[in-house]
Design a protein around this motif. Sequence first.
Motif, short mmCIF file in Angstrom:
data_model
loop_
_atom_site.label_atom_id
_atom_site.label_comp_id
_atom_site.label_asym_id
_atom_site.label_seq_id
_atom_site.Cartn_x
_atom_site.Cartn_y
_atom_site.Cartn_z
N ALA A 277 0.82 -1.22 0.00
CA ALA A 277 0.00 0.00 0.00
C ALA A 277 0.84 1.26 0.00
CB ALA A 277 -0.93 -0.01 1.20
N TYR A 278 1.93 1.29 0.78
CA TYR A 278 2.76 2.50 0.81
C TYR A 278 3.45 2.73 -0.53
CZ TYR A 278 2.06 2.61 5.86
OH TYR A 278 1.50 2.68 7.12
N GLN A 279 3.81 1.66 -1.20
CA GLN A 279 4.42 1.81 -2.52
C GLN A 279 3.43 2.42 -3.51
OE1 GLN A 279 6.52 -1.96 -3.67
NE2 GLN A 279 6.07 -2.52 -1.55
N VAL A 280 2.18 1.97 -3.47
CA VAL A 280 1.17 2.52 -4.39
C VAL A 280 0.92 3.99 -4.08
CG1 VAL A 280 -1.21 2.33 -5.19
CG2 VAL A 280 0.11 0.27 -4.70
N GLN A 281 0.85 4.34 -2.79
CA GLN A 281 0.66 5.75 -2.43
C GLN A 281 1.84 6.59 -2.89
OE1 GLN A 281 -1.19 6.53 1.61
NE2 GLN A 281 -0.77 4.34 1.81
N ALA A 282 3.05 6.02 -2.80
CA ALA A 282 4.23 6.74 -3.27
C ALA A 282 4.16 6.93 -4.79
CB ALA A 282 5.49 5.99 -2.89
N ALA A 283 3.68 5.93 -5.49
CA ALA A 283 3.55 6.05 -6.95
C ALA A 283 2.56 7.15 -7.31
CB ALA A 283 3.11 4.71 -7.54
N ASP A 298 -1.51 13.36 -14.83
CA ASP A 298 -2.04 12.15 -15.47
C ASP A 298 -3.09 11.52 -14.56
OD1 ASP A 298 -2.53 9.76 -16.74
OD2 ASP A 298 -0.43 9.26 -17.08
N TRP A 299 -4.29 12.08 -14.57
CA TRP A 299 -5.34 11.60 -13.69
C TRP A 299 -5.80 10.18 -14.00
CZ3 TRP A 299 -6.34 13.38 -9.12
CH2 TRP A 299 -6.03 14.70 -8.81
N PRO A 300 -5.87 9.74 -15.26
CA PRO A 300 -6.22 8.33 -15.51
C PRO A 300 -5.25 7.37 -14.82
CG PRO A 300 -6.46 9.60 -17.52
CD PRO A 300 -5.81 10.51 -16.52
N GLN A 301 -3.95 7.69 -14.83
CA GLN A 301 -2.99 6.83 -14.14
C GLN A 301 -3.23 6.85 -12.63
OE1 GLN A 301 1.14 7.76 -14.83
NE2 GLN A 301 1.87 6.00 -13.67
N ILE A 302 -3.52 8.02 -12.09
CA ILE A 302 -3.78 8.13 -10.65
C ILE A 302 -5.03 7.32 -10.28
CG2 ILE A 302 -4.51 9.73 -8.84
CD1 ILE A 302 -2.64 11.80 -10.07
N LEU A 303 -6.07 7.40 -11.12
CA LEU A 303 -7.29 6.63 -10.85
C LEU A 303 -6.98 5.14 -10.86
CD1 LEU A 303 -10.30 6.37 -10.35
CD2 LEU A 303 -10.67 6.62 -12.83
N GLY A 304 -6.18 4.70 -11.82
CA GLY A 304 -5.80 3.29 -11.86
C GLY A 304 -5.04 2.86 -10.61
N LEU A 305 -4.17 3.72 -10.13
CA LEU A 305 -3.41 3.40 -8.92
C LEU A 305 -4.32 3.36 -7.70
CD1 LEU A 305 -0.22 5.56 -9.61
CD2 LEU A 305 -0.31 3.06 -9.43
N TYR A 306 -5.32 4.25 -7.66
CA TYR A 306 -6.27 4.20 -6.54
C TYR A 306 -7.12 2.93 -6.60
CZ TYR A 306 -5.50 8.61 -4.14
OH TYR A 306 -4.96 9.61 -3.37
N ASP A 307 -7.42 2.45 -7.79
CA ASP A 307 -8.14 1.19 -7.91
C ASP A 307 -7.32 0.05 -7.29
OD1 ASP A 307 -10.26 2.39 -9.18
OD2 ASP A 307 -9.56 1.91 -11.21
N VAL A 308 -6.02 0.07 -7.53
CA VAL A 308 -5.14 -0.94 -6.93
C VAL A 308 -5.09 -0.77 -5.41
CG1 VAL A 308 -2.75 -1.79 -6.81
CG2 VAL A 308 -3.73 -1.14 -9.02
N LEU A 309 -4.96 0.47 -4.95
CA LEU A 309 -4.86 0.75 -3.52
C LEU A 309 -6.15 0.34 -2.80
CD1 LEU A 309 -3.11 1.95 -1.27
CD2 LEU A 309 -4.07 4.19 -1.81
N THR A 310 -7.29 0.50 -3.46
CA THR A 310 -8.56 0.12 -2.87
C THR A 310 -8.61 -1.38 -2.59
OG1 THR A 310 -9.69 1.94 -4.00
CG2 THR A 310 -11.06 0.13 -3.21
N VAL A 311 -7.94 -2.16 -3.42
CA VAL A 311 -7.88 -3.62 -3.21
C VAL A 311 -6.87 -3.96 -2.11
CG1 VAL A 311 -7.31 -5.83 -4.28
CG2 VAL A 311 -8.58 -4.11 -5.57
N LEU A 312 -5.70 -3.30 -2.14
CA LEU A 312 -4.64 -3.61 -1.19
C LEU A 312 -4.95 -3.13 0.22
CD1 LEU A 312 -1.39 -2.73 -3.19
CD2 LEU A 312 -2.15 -5.00 -2.49
#
Length: 399
Positions: A277-283, A298-312
């Motif tokens: 989770a901390y790695q995704v937040q850092a990304a 790059d908001w689409p990339q940020i949204l994708g990363l939040y989708d990953v963080l929501t799972v982790l």
Amino acid sequence: MEDLLRELAPQVLAVLARRHDGFDLCEDAVQEALVAAAGQWPVDGTPANPTGWLITVASRRWIEFRRADVARRRREDAVTAARAPEGEAVPGTDDSLTLLFLCCHPALKPLSQVALTLRAVGGLTTSEIARALLVPDATVAQRISRAKQTIKASGAHFEMPEPEDRAERVAAVHRVLYLIFNEGYTASSGAALQRIDLSHEAIRLTRELLERLPADGESAGLLALMLLTDARRAARTTPDGAVVPLPEQDRSRWDRARIAEGTALIERTLATAPIGAYQVQAAIAAVHDEATSDAATDWPQILGLYDVLTVLAPSPIVALNRVVAVAMVRGAAAGLHALDGVTTDPTLAAHPRAAIVRAHLLEMAGDHEAACEQFRLAARITRNLAERRYLESRAIAAQ
């Protein structure tokens, strides 16, 4: 002198805690040694072996405490303790990580873990911790005292946790360091938006943690997250302390050295360690920092990363932050729809961040009257005066 004593304090405490039983007595003895050094070294000069000097004096104090007749022994040995010999040889091992694990013992409440970590590992005095956390000295002293008694009652010893318990304890250390950093980056109360001393202390301690756990991906992710976030510190306020929101910040004032270090660290970690989770937040922080302007983010990339963080690591705050990304990618209406689903969580009811997000999305949607109401609501909830002034100004602007 103050910086040197702060640096040496956790090393001396680690030596005593490994050598003797009773973390509470060891911590008290080290504080006594620091007081003696603060009074003696400016007069006689810093000893050639300052760590050994402190170990010697702290060990004597520990013996005094154990003998129970502390008052009499202090009077008899005051001169001798203040003018201690050069001291013992410093052990070759560094027990700072063990000390950090002990301060983050699972029997302690998070706020007690924070106070004890700042005192024992960070080397801050009770008054410094009280100023940092904006509470009375007596409150901090009581919290630290109870924490030491809790550790004593738990039967914990000064030793590294067993391998099967280590992951949980490392996670607790991460949480404490992250709490310290967040309180420094955006103070929960008080007149100033930031408490730089706390942010710097969290970064310093996380660096030390990573030095001792170089293969731990989440320790690296946490340090990268702190660096990438703290890089914006200088641009977050005006000279008079007024808040400057991220879209309006002068990005030329961002710390490019911190951004480069944090970006390199997270890129290396994501390629070599299991994702956390901390790695995704850092990304996510890296994507913000790499954008040359708010419009270039790059908001689409940020949204994708939040989708990953929501799972982790699903949490109400993660869901709330994801709402902002949804709005930036799909529009204000989509963001407001997503927000309605998120704010049903009772933990967000009294959190100003929920009202702030809704106010911004309503403003994006053109509903300025409703946005004004939400800005005013957020201003009433927040305890940070700088943030409150900013939100009140936004409410006026939205009218």
